[in-house]
Design an enzyme around this catalytic site. Sequence first.
Site, PDB file in Angstrom:
ATOM      1  N   HIS A   4     -25.276  31.092-136.685  1.00  0.00           N
ATOM      2  CA  HIS A   4     -26.301  31.400-137.681  1.00  0.00           C
ATOM      3  C   HIS A   4     -25.714  31.964-138.964  1.00  0.00           C
ATOM      4  CE1 HIS A   4     -29.170  30.721-134.337  1.00  0.00           C
ATOM      5  NE2 HIS A   4     -29.763  30.104-135.339  1.00  0.00           N
ATOM      6  N   HIS A  39     -19.341  32.768-122.402  1.00  0.00           N
ATOM      7  CA  HIS A  39     -19.097  34.027-123.106  1.00  0.00           C
ATOM      8  C   HIS A  39     -20.318  34.931-123.021  1.00  0.00           C
ATOM      9  CE1 HIS A  39     -18.213  36.967-126.167  1.00  0.00           C
ATOM     10  NE2 HIS A  39     -16.956  36.594-126.066  1.00  0.00           N
ATOM     11  N   GLU A  63     -20.421  38.653-121.544  1.00  0.00           N
ATOM     12  CA  GLU A  63     -21.171  39.659-122.293  1.00  0.00           C
ATOM     13  C   GLU A  63     -22.686  39.486-122.255  1.00  0.00           C
ATOM     14  OE1 GLU A  63     -19.583  40.076-126.281  1.00  0.00           O
ATOM     15  OE2 GLU A  63     -17.550  40.162-125.471  1.00  0.00           O
ATOM     16  N   HIS A 109     -10.358  35.456-122.593  1.00  0.00           N
ATOM     17  CA  HIS A 109     -11.365  35.719-121.558  1.00  0.00           C
ATOM     18  C   HIS A 109     -11.053  34.948-120.265  1.00  0.00           C
ATOM     19  CE1 HIS A 109     -13.980  38.229-123.860  1.00  0.00           C
ATOM     20  NE2 HIS A 109     -14.227  37.310-124.770  1.00  0.00           N
TER      21      HIS A 109
HETATM   22 CO    CO Z   1     -15.310  37.706-126.533  1.00  0.00          CO
END
Ligand code: CO
Length: 293
Positions: A121, A178, A209, A241
């Site tokens: 965005h 993620h 997350e 990650h």
């Molecule tokens: Co991250």
Amino acid sequence: MKLTKHMLSLLVMVALLCCSLNGFAAHGEKKTEKKAILLVAFGTSVPEARKVFDKIEEQTRKAFSDVEIRWAFTSKMIRAKLAKEGMMLDSPETAMARLMNDGFTHVAVLSLHTIPGEEFHELNQNAQLFGQMAGGFEKILVARPLLSSAKDMETVAGILMKNIPGRKPEDAVLFMGHGTGHHPADAIYLAMNQVFQEIDPRAFVGTVEGKLTIETLLPKLKQLKAKKVYLVPMMSVAGDHAKNDMAGDEPESWKSVLIRNGYQCESILKGTADYPEIVEVWLDHLRTVLAHF
Ligand code: CO
């Protein structure tokens, strides 16, 4: 017909307006059409994971051979880290300014992110603002990230499920997305979980997350009575990650949590952008945008 004073002043006004709208033409500078593609990824600090960007570029060049291709990276943290190692990477805004400076008239920006979240965005908003600048681009459009429609989700899930070498039907699969705790697009991971479940009830999505944490998935895994779990990143790049939070040996990694819960674990360290068929989904989004030029 005689021109009245009033009509004359009206004509002068129209002529002036035309000149100001056509600033370039009025100064004898005719803009030739120059197209560019701006590939925008989050970025990665893992050197071997960066090779995937070369593969994406190569595939993009094959699909759009006559268009200039440039890169930008949205993560400030990663840009700063790599700058210390002497690798100077552009932010999307710097890259757009350079393209404008270099006289490009049409720019297609491809968001190589996974979901239309915060990064997308911001990118979209700033590209639109660049598009409003006087004397700059004629058109700048942003192509959507990977999971932007039900069809995208089905395609991507299908490709990922076909690429788990050695998996037996009774083994479970856990995809690591993620996720985000501060953007509604986190719901796409719940939708993806549903899509995987329809393909195979032993496949789940969790996030680092977002809402779907590993803890929320443990009871579901237990019900399956599976002995072995395959861990697969659902991120463009198998970077930090995937290497650490998913497959690392630290006590909080998914692998360690699963081993503590009695499962055998196998990690696949390949990001979604490692599969040319998945890159093709992104390139389809780019194709849609380029068709508007
Ligand atoms: Co991250």
